[in-house]
Design an enzyme around this catalytic site. Sequence first.
Site, short mmCIF file in Angstrom:
data_model
loop_
_atom_site.label_atom_id
_atom_site.label_comp_id
_atom_site.label_asym_id
_atom_site.label_seq_id
_atom_site.Cartn_x
_atom_site.Cartn_y
_atom_site.Cartn_z
CG ASN A 1 -67.01 -34.95 -37.24
OD1 ASN A 1 -66.76 -34.77 -35.89
ND2 ASN A 1 -67.81 -34.68 -38.24
CG ASP B 1 -67.54 -25.01 -38.33
OD1 ASP B 1 -67.41 -26.07 -39.10
OD2 ASP B 1 -68.81 -24.68 -38.64
C1 FPP Z 1 -64.34 -28.64 -38.12
O1 FPP Z 1 -63.88 -28.06 -38.85
C2 FPP Z 1 -63.23 -29.33 -37.15
C3 FPP Z 1 -63.10 -30.96 -37.17
C4 FPP Z 1 -64.47 -31.16 -37.75
C5 FPP Z 1 -62.05 -31.09 -36.78
C6 FPP Z 1 -61.66 -30.38 -35.41
C7 FPP Z 1 -60.21 -30.92 -35.33
C8 FPP Z 1 -58.96 -29.92 -35.24
C9 FPP Z 1 -58.49 -28.69 -35.21
C10 FPP Z 1 -57.23 -31.56 -35.36
C11 FPP Z 1 -57.30 -31.74 -33.82
C12 FPP Z 1 -57.59 -31.31 -32.41
C13 FPP Z 1 -56.57 -31.49 -31.36
C14 FPP Z 1 -57.21 -31.12 -29.77
C15 FPP Z 1 -55.54 -31.35 -31.93
P1 FPP Z 1 -65.17 -28.63 -41.03
O2 FPP Z 1 -63.83 -29.54 -41.40
O3 FPP Z 1 -66.14 -29.14 -40.48
O4 FPP Z 1 -64.81 -27.44 -41.89
P2 FPP Z 1 -65.55 -26.95 -42.60
O5 FPP Z 1 -67.07 -26.84 -42.16
O6 FPP Z 1 -65.32 -25.89 -43.21
O7 FPP Z 1 -65.72 -27.84 -44.18
#
Ligand code: FPP
Length: 247
Positions: free
Chosen positions: A74, A26
């Site tokens: 998501n 996150d």
């Molecule tokens: C949460 O941070 C992250 C996600 C919903 C996506 C995670 C995806 C990756 C790390 C890349 C792809 C994965 C692989 C396995 C190659 P957020 O976007 O909710 O952050 P925020 O809370 O700061 O908005």
Amino acid sequence: MALFKKKAEEMPQFDVLPAHVAIIMDGNGRWAKKRGLPRTAGHVTGAKVFRTIVKHCEARGVGYVTVYAFSTENWKRPPEEVQAIMNLLRDYLKESLRDFKKENIRVRFLGDRAPLAEDIRDLIEEAEKSTADKDGMCLNIALNYGGRHELTAAMREMAKKVQAGELSPDDITEEIISQHLYTAGQPDPDLIVRPSGEHRLSNYLIWQAAYAEYVFMDDILWPDFTTADMDAALAEYARRNRRFGGV
Ligand code: FPP
């Protein structure tokens, strides 16, 4: 690979190591915003950190690592962000199909594949098939995953078996339910790590997490997460006194 093995030898060993670590990656969006970058830049760096941390956990001797890559919720994000995450997964899968052959990692995907693009579904199947006989660490990638969705599907499946006379309602036990989940046959997560300051499970492994230990790392966003942070989480886990409802 050899590099990670060497580093692991140099590192102090923990008294107690979790068999299964689940991570909520996150803070990608906030990390990017702080730098005046588009949210997708956070995911790009987050995907690099994911590779590093997975290898580190393997070097440490963790048996199972589960990462939350994309939840059933998501899809509500802007289409360009969804596309960017899917592209990162696509790149990772293509790359892994080369790398996994050299490594001893078994890869599994948790979640509903039906709504995913056909080429991603094919890559997932290929990755699972080509690593199925590996006996090293198991990497679970939760993709279009939701804990409630998983439990609903499990209940539907069990109801169908009851209707077909293959399962008696009296035989439904916790073990039988576990066997109908994406994680069937795997140990439940011992440790759940979430950076970025949010203290919630967000529909992640809600059945499996019943007795997990949580380590929330408030001052760090996933793209800044280092192997030292992972070690700090493992050290914190080793200090916990797990009682599983006993004394
Ligand atoms: C949460 O941070 C992250 C996600 C919903 C996506 C995670 C995806 C990756 C790390 C890349 C792809 C994965 C692989 C396995 C190659 P957020 O976007 O909710 O952050 P925020 O809370 O700061 O908005």
